[in-house]
Design an enzyme around this catalytic site. Structure first.
Site, PDB file in Angstrom:
ATOM      1  N   ASN A  26       0.839  -1.215   0.000  1.00  0.00           N
ATOM      2  CA  ASN A  26       0.000   0.000   0.000  1.00  0.00           C
ATOM      3  C   ASN A  26       0.868   1.257   0.000  1.00  0.00           C
ATOM      4  O   ASN A  26       0.534   2.243  -0.661  1.00  0.00           O
ATOM      5  CB  ASN A  26      -0.962  -0.007   1.184  1.00  0.00           C
ATOM      6  CG  ASN A  26      -2.150  -0.904   0.927  1.00  0.00           C
ATOM      7  OD1 ASN A  26      -3.022  -0.569   0.134  1.00  0.00           O
ATOM      8  ND2 ASN A  26      -2.168  -2.070   1.551  1.00  0.00           N
ATOM      9  N   HIS A 119      -8.362  -1.006   5.524  1.00  0.00           N
ATOM     10  CA  HIS A 119      -8.673  -2.263   6.216  1.00  0.00           C
ATOM     11  C   HIS A 119      -9.301  -3.241   5.219  1.00  0.00           C
ATOM     12  O   HIS A 119     -10.195  -2.858   4.454  1.00  0.00           O
ATOM     13  CB  HIS A 119      -9.655  -1.976   7.365  1.00  0.00           C
ATOM     14  CG  HIS A 119      -9.987  -3.194   8.157  1.00  0.00           C
ATOM     15  ND1 HIS A 119      -9.120  -3.725   9.098  1.00  0.00           N
ATOM     16  CD2 HIS A 119     -11.075  -4.015   8.145  1.00  0.00           C
ATOM     17  CE1 HIS A 119      -9.667  -4.805   9.626  1.00  0.00           C
ATOM     18  NE2 HIS A 119     -10.852  -5.008   9.068  1.00  0.00           N
TER      19      HIS A 119
HETATM   20  C1  GRF Z   1      -3.342  -4.674   4.003  1.00  0.00           C
HETATM   21  O1  GRF Z   1      -4.151  -5.742   3.644  1.00  0.00           O
HETATM   22  C2  GRF Z   1      -4.088  -3.727   4.885  1.00  0.00           C
HETATM   23  O2  GRF Z   1      -5.429  -3.628   4.568  1.00  0.00           O
HETATM   24  C3  GRF Z   1      -3.922  -4.374   6.219  1.00  0.00           C
HETATM   25  O3  GRF Z   1      -2.590  -4.845   6.229  1.00  0.00           O
HETATM   26  C4  GRF Z   1      -2.201  -5.129   4.904  1.00  0.00           C
HETATM   27  C5  GRF Z   1      -0.922  -4.404   4.621  1.00  0.00           C
HETATM   28  O4  GRF Z   1      -0.332  -4.764   3.421  1.00  0.00           O
HETATM   29  N1  GRF Z   1      -4.282  -3.479   7.282  1.00  0.00           N
HETATM   30  P1  GRF Z   1       0.936  -3.976   2.875  1.00  0.00           P
HETATM   31  O5  GRF Z   1       2.002  -3.975   3.962  1.00  0.00           O
HETATM   32  O6  GRF Z   1       0.500  -2.598   2.485  1.00  0.00           O
HETATM   33  O7  GRF Z   1       1.396  -4.768   1.689  1.00  0.00           O
END
Ligand code: GRF
Length: 217
Positions: A26, A119
């Site tokens: 992300n 989330h």
């Molecule tokens: C994502 O699925 C987010 O929704 C959750 O943790 C994960 C993080 O993934 N809270 P990344 O580290 O961004 O790949």
């Protein structure tokens, strides 16, 4: 030659911080989209020293810092140190992107109305950890992603954006995660764009509702 001024306009980009704990896909989505455009990621803070997300920030020369819970007397002390570091960098929006720690009220008050989280469920269903596993165990056929403002509860703040995907036959968390990833990577940058434009405001009649205001640009 040799002057140290930043390119015109760069310093006017909206300064944001990203908080991470893990892989950082992300964070990468933000770096690939809004960073250097509507916003400038000026700080990446991690709860874990080994989070691969840190490398993604370092690769672009973005300042990083680790605020491990074990390095402080308690959570409040950790939160205060992190808030100080972010404030020093002029952060105006804090984005939780796979940040696996809870933030106390005192931290939230340092950035009022300016902390958002992504989330992997359609809140208010399945808050907290292992949301995808919770949804699979329940037997739902529609999964989804929520971007919301953070309050002192667990994934309980006002909803900014949500998107759903029908997976009636899903049985493995990996399969659901693979379907949700692209939704997260689209919605989180979109929420940041809306925030930096000043397009988000509480609905006067129901402060839990985030209203979208039409703005120029
Ligand atoms: C994502 O699925 C987010 O929704 C959750 O943790 C994960 C993080 O993934 N809270 P990344 O580290 O961004 O790949």
């Amino acid at each position: 030659m040799g002057h140290s001024y930043r390119a015109a306009g760069v310093s006017e980009r909206f300064p944001i911080a990203v908080l991470v704990s893990g892989t950082g896909t992300n964070l990468q989505a933000l770096l690939d989209t809004v960073h250097g455009r509507e916003a400038e990621v000026v700080a990446v803070a991690s709860s874990a020293a080994r989070a691969p997300a840190l490398e993604r920030a370092r690769a672009l020369g973005i300042p990083t810092e680790v605020f491990a819970r074990s390095g402080y007397e308690d959570r409040a002390a950790r939160d205060a140190a992190m808030a100080d570091w972010l404030a020093q960098r002029g952060v105006r929006l804090v984005v939780l992107a796979g940040y696996m720690e809870l933030l106390g009220e005192a931290f939230l008050q340092r950035f009022p109305g300016a902390v958002i989280n992504v989330h992997p469920s359609l809140l208010p269903a399945f808050p907290g950890v292992r949301a995808i596993e919770q949804a699979l165990a329940y037997g739902v056929k529609v999964f989804g992603v929520t971007v919301h403002f953070v309050d002192a509860g667990v994934d309980s703040g006002p909803v900014i954006l949500q998107r759903a995907v029908e997976l009636p036959d899903a049985s493995e968390p990996e399969e659901v995660l693979a379907a949700l990833r692209p939704l997260e990577h689209a919605l989180l940058p979109e929420a940041v764009r809306l925030f930096t434009r000043g397009a988000l405001e509480p609905d006067a009649e129901n402060p839990r509702r985030v209203a979208m205001r039409a703005v120029e640009g």
